[in-house]
Design an enzyme around this catalytic site. Structure first.
Site, PDB file in Angstrom:
ATOM      1  N   THR B 101      -5.201  -2.093   5.814  1.00  0.00           N
ATOM      2  CA  THR B 101      -6.274  -3.007   6.215  1.00  0.00           C
ATOM      3  C   THR B 101      -5.892  -3.862   7.420  1.00  0.00           C
ATOM      4  O   THR B 101      -6.713  -4.150   8.286  1.00  0.00           O
ATOM      5  CB  THR B 101      -6.650  -3.916   5.029  1.00  0.00           C
ATOM      6  OG1 THR B 101      -7.091  -3.087   3.961  1.00  0.00           O
ATOM      7  CG2 THR B 101      -7.743  -4.887   5.378  1.00  0.00           C
ATOM      8  N   THR B 178      -1.942  -2.760   1.463  1.00  0.00           N
ATOM      9  CA  THR B 178      -1.423  -3.598   0.380  1.00  0.00           C
ATOM     10  C   THR B 178      -1.346  -2.884  -0.971  1.00  0.00           C
ATOM     11  O   THR B 178      -0.571  -3.293  -1.824  1.00  0.00           O
ATOM     12  CB  THR B 178      -2.291  -4.856   0.199  1.00  0.00           C
ATOM     13  OG1 THR B 178      -3.636  -4.447  -0.008  1.00  0.00           O
ATOM     14  CG2 THR B 178      -2.200  -5.760   1.391  1.00  0.00           C
ATOM     15  N   ASP B 179      -2.137  -1.821  -1.148  1.00  0.00           N
ATOM     16  CA  ASP B 179      -2.200  -1.222  -2.489  1.00  0.00           C
ATOM     17  C   ASP B 179      -0.829  -0.827  -3.032  1.00  0.00           C
ATOM     18  O   ASP B 179      -0.524  -1.064  -4.192  1.00  0.00           O
ATOM     19  CB  ASP B 179      -3.127   0.009  -2.476  1.00  0.00           C
ATOM     20  CG  ASP B 179      -4.583  -0.385  -2.474  1.00  0.00           C
ATOM     21  OD1 ASP B 179      -4.866  -1.584  -2.248  1.00  0.00           O
ATOM     22  OD2 ASP B 179      -5.443   0.486  -2.692  1.00  0.00           O
ATOM     23  N   LYS B 256       1.432  -6.399  -6.611  1.00  0.00           N
ATOM     24  CA  LYS B 256       0.046  -6.749  -6.283  1.00  0.00           C
ATOM     25  C   LYS B 256      -0.660  -7.013  -7.610  1.00  0.00           C
ATOM     26  O   LYS B 256      -0.809  -6.114  -8.429  1.00  0.00           O
ATOM     27  CB  LYS B 256      -0.635  -5.610  -5.530  1.00  0.00           C
ATOM     28  CG  LYS B 256      -2.028  -5.976  -5.032  1.00  0.00           C
ATOM     29  CD  LYS B 256      -2.651  -4.923  -4.141  1.00  0.00           C
ATOM     30  CE  LYS B 256      -3.979  -5.424  -3.592  1.00  0.00           C
ATOM     31  NZ  LYS B 256      -4.657  -4.463  -2.721  1.00  0.00           N
TER      32      LYS B 256
END
Lengths: 606, 445
Positions: B101, B178-179, B256
């Site tokens: 992202t 980020t996942d 996360k």
């Protein structure tokens, strides 16, 4: 003066939930439960460019604080969660409004992100979609075109704004809002008011819009021949629209005059050369400047060649060109400016000081100057903004977004371009099927005129009918009359008068539900209770009692004829024989249980 | 997705292409605007037009519709400005951009498909950095969203990272989706041996096309982390929902924990290494972190890919383990319940994992248990079921996160297959992945 005038009406919808999340769409009356702080960045739009309004706001480098409220703000408003599905109820109402405005629907809705960098949306954009175009509305001065009907998110509410930032409340953000933009063929200010009123009434006729302060507001778009489009935001009072329009026309004409005058004077090239004048005022008696210097601030200024007299030119009542320039300075965060067309004696300047300033700025006759004081960095930025605006005087009117302030308006920011729109990729396009629209068309509400006619048929007089049309309870009123067949006049009287009186007396009338009212009016229609009993029963119902309980406990049922006759003959046997006296004594004793009309018949009074 | 064949044919015949100005007349209304590409969702028989007002609308095609070309391509799509490497006296860092992202860009012309930015474009979006650091090199070995990462990409990043770290830089920043950012941070923690400079992994939860982009502050804080005296792999992301400071969290103790919040990355069984404000103020919250030193970083990237991460849950099918055994897996990490239990003494014997775990161990597969509670330590001695597993030879991974245990087992098995060595390595903290002393304050930060 030929002017192009258009208005935009923004109306909040009375949906239960917000447009893209499950938060309640009512503004909270609680204290905020949490705050978050954010900064905003200017970003490039779909076509590659950065919007001027966005770039401008980012340049101010402000911090935004967002207040969160239980039940009316969630992670979606905080920009911490993607939007949920579009609120169907809001879309249906918007389609209904589009139909009422004879607008043509688009076949597929594309939710857009409208960049807002003033912080009024935590995401940096407001979600909006165009639902209908090319409509029109009838007015006393001919039809006015409806350019667009949009469904969008309401912005966050401002709690407090100061130099370094703004505090917003997120409970307002995301409430469904209809935006209706008219074409620019509105004739004048009075006509603008009529159009706004007509649109407002049409919106209210749906029964699906919020009422109260701030739930509807108007923006004006005005340009005169040779002028430029100016958007004036946030006119809330319709009565002020005519004056607001007239003043804007005056402002634009005056700016054009200034332009022509400047061209005649032909002052040559302008160079921005601000000069630090702090030293010249080191011993000043001017309170404002003295304070600034004491706080370690600076006083700076620059020369405006050939501008003498123009800064004092009145654009609107009590609003000079100098005031206009001051608006640009204020936006940068200084408290204002001083210019040479003002009555400078009032500031307490000495002649020596003025002579020194004139010298330092190399002003000759015919020139004007601008002074500004405060924190050095801000003053420099403010003067730059003022200089640039002054230069634009050669072009006449500048495209601006302004804010309505009573009958006048002040500068807010540059007018945004179409760069500020780009697609909301988190929401898929929504196809609107013809079938869906036809279903809505079948259930379109009556127009205000049609409605008034119906109210007359229900026995309401002119005054009561008009009062009911303006009441937020008109849908409730219609439902009660239609369901119970009770006489309209009585229902209207209870809703518009008794309920208000009860509220004033401190009864919790908001807790009285529609079902309670329908139950009471059915009993009334069946001659089980009288009008006075309805009012009495409402007191207890507002305290949480059921209708049946209340009637029983308070003994509110009407007496039947045999009982009435018995009571009347008892009175007569006690020596009261005058029918009028019998009537008033009966009413005095049994007000709740006697229908006056039936009693009149019985005792033979008129 | 493109427009339907019918629309496509008509547009071709009229020589109208995406980006051209078009006038469409339908049901008596004239619409003028730019023809937009058909995005991947929705009805392909609906034309998308961008009106002068900026709004996009969809108009359903019908044979009575009139389409005319106005002007040719009006897309003034300017190339994104790019940061160029300049000589500067500011401390040097390097950047490895891998996608995600933080590097995403909506490609309006190709139909809303997100493309990924070049590192030069990412830097340009973060003007804050210019006064803090200078870039030695901007690298991009590949550009993918992090759900598409695999150990092969970890190895590539590690090799490139070691090379950069051994050059004249203060530290290295890696931008990443980020996942699975915490998988990569764990992998680099094990693969970058003898780390003597800081490595920051940075992502964004809001894309750079919005005013509320969070990646710029993450990046600014990461730059400050790289100037600190730490020499650890850390994830540097928002610590709160506000744009005030970031946490630098050790690469093996971070996860996360939220699908979408800015402050999704939280330390688990650990304190954040440091709290870093975007203006550079840095407060170290941990004392015992690895310090910057002289030396050479080695990329030790050997990795066994036949390692699986499996979750035990009520009703789970023990045959899943058989499947992995048959597929010749070398290691299995099980996310066991709480202290380290899995269905064992079940009413219906078919539901017990016991025979399968036994079989796996007998066939030489390393079986390790981490807790699906995430917080807290495993302990095989409290309940009988766990004692049974322990007796079989299951490794209880202390307070290691399941994802970290998975990455570590892959890395360990890449180096040795000897059972006892594997056990010893798994139970030795190599990159801060085991916290020998859990304290009160390390829960739910």
């Amino acid at each position: 003066m030929k002017a192009k005038i258009g208005i935009e009406v923004h109306q909040r919808l009375a949906t239960e939930r917000k447009l893209f999340c499950n938060c309640s769409s009512t503004v909270s009356n609680e204290v905020p439960c949490l705050t978050v702080k954010r900064r905003m960045r200017a970003v490039a739009g779909e076509l590659g460019g950065v919007d001027p309004a966005a770039a401008f706001e980012m340049s101010r480098g402000r911090e935004f604080t967002y207040q969160l409220f239980k039940n009316s703000s969630c992670l979606v408003e905080c920009d911490e969660e993607p939007p949920h599905e579009l609120n169907k109820e809001a879309l249906e109402t918007t389609l209904e409004v589009a139909l009422l405005l004879n607008a043509k629907r688009v076949n597929e809705l594309h939710v857009m992100r409208k960049t807002v960098v003033d912080g009024s949306a935590a995401s940096g954009f407001q979600r909006t979609m165009l639902v209908g175009t090319d409509g029109s509305i009838k007015t006393s001065r001919g039809p006015v075109g409806i350019l667009s009907v949009c469904l969008e998110e309401e912005s966050a509410g401002i709690v407090e704004a100061f130099e370094a930032g703004t505090v917003y409340r997120l409970d307002r953000l995301g409430i469904p809002l209809i935006e209706i933009a008219t074409s620019s063929n509105i004739v004048d200010g009075a006509h603008a008011r009529e159009v706004a009123e007509k649109i407002g009434m049409l919106l209210r006729s749906t029964g699906k819009v919020q009422r109260g302060i701030g739930t509807i507001r108007q923006d004006l778009n005005i340009s005169i021949e040779g002028g430029a489009r100016t958007e004036i935001k946030g006119a809330q009072e319709l009565e002020l629209l005519p004056k607001l329009v007239d003043n804007e026309i005056r402002r634009q004409s005056a700016l054009i005059e200034i332009k022509n005058e400047l061209k005649k004077r032909n002052p040559g090239k302008f160079v921005f050369a601000p000069v630090d004048l702090s030293h010249a005022f080191s011993k000043t008696h001017c309170g404002i400047l003295k304070k600034i210097l004491e706080r370690g601030g600076a006083i700076m200024g620059f020369r405006l060649p050939a501008f003498s007299g123009l800064l004092g030119r009145e654009l609107m009542p009590n609003h000079r060109f100098g005031t206009e320039l001051s608006g640009y300075a204020k936006v940068v965060g200084v408290s204002g400016l001083i210019h040479s067309d003002e009555g400078l004696e009032a500031y307490g300047f000495s002649e020596a000081e003025l002579a020194e300033v004139t010298k330092l700025l190399s002003c000759s006759s015919g020139d004007a100057f601008i002074l500004c004081g405060g924190e050095r960095k801000r003053v420099a930025a403010a003067l730059k903004a003022v200089f640039e605006r002054a230069l634009q005087a050669f072009e006449g009117v500048v495209k601006e977004t302004r804010r309505a302030e009573g009958e006048l308006s002040v500068y807010l920011r540059p007018l945004p371009g179409s760069q500020r729109m780009y697609p909301e990729t988190d929401v898929t396009p929504i196809k609107i099927e013809r079938k869906e629209v036809e279903e809505i068309r079948k259930k379109l509400p009556l127009s205000c005129d049609e409605r008034k006619k119906k109210y007359f048929e229900w026995g309401l007089g002119q005054v009561l009918a008009e009062k009911m049309l303006k009441s937020p309870d008109f849908t409730l009123f219609e439902e009660i009359v239609e369901k119970t067949r009770a006489e309209g006049k009585t229902v209207a009287g209870i809703l518009l008068e008794s309920m208000v009186a009860l509220r004033r007396e401190g009864f919790a009338v908001d807790s009285i539900e529609k079902q309670h009212l329908i139950e009471l009016f059915s009993l009334y229609k069946k001659n089980r209770i009288g009008k006075a009993a309805i009012e009495e029963a409402l007191k207890d119902v507002s305290r949480g009692k059921s209708v049946q309980e209340t009637i029983k406990e308070k003994n509110l049922e009407l007496f039947d004829d045999p009982k009435l006759k018995k009571l009347v003959s008892e009175l007569r046997s006690q020596g009261i024989s005058d029918p009028k006296q019998v009537f008033s004594e009966m009413m005095r004793r049994y007000r709740m249980n006697v229908d006056p009309k039936r009693l009149q018949l019985l005792v033979g009074v008129k | 997705m493109a427009y339907s064949k019918e629309i496509d044919g008509i547009l071709k015949a009229k020589r109208i292409s995406v980006g051209d100005g078009a006038r469409i007349t339908t049901s008596g209304v004239v619409y003028e605007g730019l023809l937009m590409p058909r995005i991947e969702v929705g009805d392909d028989n609906v034309l998308i037009l961008k009106l002068q007002s900026g709004y996009n609308i969809g108009l359903e095609y019908s044979s009575s519709m009139q389409i005319e070309k106005m002007e040719a391509n009006a897309f003034s799509e300017k190339p994104t400005p790019r940061y160029s490497l300049k000589k500067s006296s500011l401390p040097k860092i390097s950047l490895i951009a891998t996608g995600g992202t933080i590097a995403s860009k909506i490609d309006y012309r190709l139909g809303g498909v997100k493309s990924l930015l070049e590192p030069q474009e990412i830097c340009q979006a973060m003007p804050e950095l210019v006064n803090v650091i200078s870039f030695k090199s901007l690298l991009s070995p590949f550009k993918i969203f992090s759900e598409n990462m695999s150990p092969v990409e970890w190895q590539k990043i590690a090799a490139l990272a070691a090379k950069e770290l051994n050059s004249d830089i203060k530290g290295l920043v890696i931008t990443h989706g980020t996942d699975t950012l915490h998988f990569t941070s764990a992998a680099l923690s094990f693969m970058l041996k003898n780390l003597c400079k800081p490595v920051a992994l940075v992502g964004a939860q809001r894309s750079p096309d919005r005013g509320s982009f969070d990646g710029a502050m993450n990046m600014a804080c990461a730059a400050h982390y790289l100037l600190s005296d730490a020499a650890e792999v850390a994830i540097v992301m928002h610590a709160t929902s506000s744009d005030d400071y970031c946490y630098a969290i050790r690469g093996t103790k971070v996860r996360k924990m939220h699908t979408s919040r800015r402050d999704a990355f939280r330390p688990v069984n650990d304190l954040p290494l440091a709290k870093i404000y975007s203006n550079g103020r840095t407060e170290f919250l941990k004392k015992n972190y690895r310090k910057r030193s002289a030396g050479k970083v080695v990329a030790d990237t050997a990795f066994e890919k036949k390692v699986a991460l499996l979750k035990a849950y009520p009703g789970s099918e023990p045959g899943l383990v058989d499947f992995l055994i048959d597929k010749k897996y070398k290691g299995i990490v099980v996310e066991a319940t709480a202290l380290g239990q899995i269905p064992t003494f079940t009413f219906d014997k078919k539901n017990s994992w016991l025979p399968q775990i036994k079989r796996a161990v007998e066939e030489g597969i390393i079986v390790a248990f981490a807790t699906q509670c995430l917080y807290g330590r495993t302990n095989p001695f409290v309940y009988e079921t766990a004692r049974e597993m322990y007796r079989l030879g299951v490794i209880y991974c202390e307070d290691m996160l399941p994802e970290v245990a998975y990455v570590k087992l892959g890395w360990v098995l890449g180096h040795t297959r000897k059972k006892e060595e594997v056990r010893k390595l798994m139970l030795t903290s190599l990159a801060g992945e085991i916290n020998p002393m859990l304290t009160e304050e390390e829960f739910l930060i």
